[in-house]
Design a protein around this motif. Sequence first.
Motif, mmCIF file in Angstrom:
data_model
loop_
_atom_site.group_PDB
_atom_site.id
_atom_site.type_symbol
_atom_site.label_atom_id
_atom_site.label_comp_id
_atom_site.label_asym_id
_atom_site.label_seq_id
_atom_site.Cartn_x
_atom_site.Cartn_y
_atom_site.Cartn_z
ATOM 1 N N ASP A 187 -32.834 -119.562 -2.920
ATOM 2 C CA ASP A 187 -33.459 -120.106 -4.128
ATOM 3 C C ASP A 187 -32.933 -119.353 -5.343
ATOM 4 O O ASP A 187 -33.605 -118.474 -5.881
ATOM 5 N N PRO A 188 -31.721 -119.679 -5.782
ATOM 6 C CA PRO A 188 -31.086 -118.905 -6.859
ATOM 7 C C PRO A 188 -31.826 -118.937 -8.191
ATOM 8 O O PRO A 188 -31.717 -118.010 -8.981
ATOM 9 N N GLU A 189 -32.592 -119.973 -8.440
ATOM 10 C CA GLU A 189 -33.306 -120.078 -9.711
ATOM 11 C C GLU A 189 -34.463 -119.087 -9.822
ATOM 12 O O GLU A 189 -34.889 -118.744 -10.922
ATOM 13 N N SER A 190 -34.979 -118.631 -8.712
ATOM 14 C CA SER A 190 -36.146 -117.747 -8.732
ATOM 15 C C SER A 190 -35.786 -116.261 -8.864
ATOM 16 O O SER A 190 -36.671 -115.437 -9.039
ATOM 17 N N VAL A 191 -34.507 -115.935 -8.785
ATOM 18 C CA VAL A 191 -34.086 -114.538 -8.825
ATOM 19 C C VAL A 191 -33.169 -114.309 -10.017
ATOM 20 O O VAL A 191 -32.220 -115.060 -10.239
ATOM 21 N N ASP A 192 -33.473 -113.258 -10.760
ATOM 22 C CA ASP A 192 -32.595 -112.852 -11.857
ATOM 23 C C ASP A 192 -31.482 -111.979 -11.274
ATOM 24 O O ASP A 192 -31.741 -111.085 -10.465
ATOM 25 N N ILE A 193 -30.264 -112.231 -11.696
ATOM 26 C CA ILE A 193 -29.119 -111.488 -11.155
ATOM 27 C C ILE A 193 -29.224 -109.996 -11.476
ATOM 28 O O ILE A 193 -28.748 -109.154 -10.714
ATOM 29 N N HIS A 194 -29.898 -109.674 -12.571
ATOM 30 C CA HIS A 194 -30.075 -108.269 -12.925
ATOM 31 C C HIS A 194 -30.986 -107.550 -11.925
ATOM 32 O O HIS A 194 -30.808 -106.366 -11.659
ATOM 33 N N ILE A 199 -33.894 -109.555 -1.442
ATOM 34 C CA ILE A 199 -33.494 -110.161 -2.716
ATOM 35 C C ILE A 199 -32.221 -110.980 -2.544
ATOM 36 O O ILE A 199 -32.087 -112.068 -3.117
ATOM 37 N N GLU A 200 -31.271 -110.479 -1.751
ATOM 38 C CA GLU A 200 -30.038 -111.240 -1.507
ATOM 39 C C GLU A 200 -30.331 -112.553 -0.791
ATOM 40 O O GLU A 200 -29.755 -113.593 -1.116
ATOM 41 N N GLN A 201 -31.211 -112.518 0.199
ATOM 42 C CA GLN A 201 -31.569 -113.748 0.903
ATOM 43 C C GLN A 201 -32.250 -114.739 -0.030
ATOM 44 O O GLN A 201 -31.991 -115.942 0.017
ATOM 45 N N LYS A 202 -33.122 -114.225 -0.891
ATOM 46 C CA LYS A 202 -33.793 -115.092 -1.848
ATOM 47 C C LYS A 202 -32.799 -115.668 -2.851
ATOM 48 O O LYS A 202 -32.929 -116.812 -3.279
ATOM 49 N N LEU A 203 -31.789 -114.883 -3.222
ATOM 50 C CA LEU A 203 -30.759 -115.355 -4.144
ATOM 51 C C LEU A 203 -29.969 -116.503 -3.539
ATOM 52 O O LEU A 203 -29.630 -117.462 -4.218
ATOM 53 N N VAL A 204 -29.701 -116.421 -2.248
ATOM 54 C CA VAL A 204 -28.936 -117.475 -1.575
ATOM 55 C C VAL A 204 -29.786 -118.724 -1.385
ATOM 56 O O VAL A 204 -29.323 -119.845 -1.603
#
Length: 110
Positions: free
Chosen positions: A69-76, A62-67
């Motif tokens: 493609d930030p739009e595809s991951v909810d911070i929650h 999830i952290e890699q995906k956040l870095v």
Amino acid sequence: MNISDITNAANSAGFSAVKQSDSFFQGISGASKQNSKTGSFESYILDAVNAVNEKQLDVNRIEQKLVTDPESVDIHDVTTAMAKAQMSLSLAQTVIDRLLTGWSELQTTR
């Protein structure tokens, strides 16, 4: 005292109930099938360690995906995954500490 006595004591202490009822330990599809001693204390411990490892790997994904493609991951989702991973690691550390303490007490009473 042999391994079956320890397994029976662990089952009566609630390890099997925790493993079956808690979603924390579920979803380990291949771990219990790979163990030749199904239902043994060893398989419960290995399943729990595999679950903790999987939670840690989920956080990394999830952290890699956040870095990337930030739009595809909810911070929650990131926060929830981190909390689950931390809780599973804390639970594993507590169980291991209790097992070592119990084993040490068994050895000193002999």
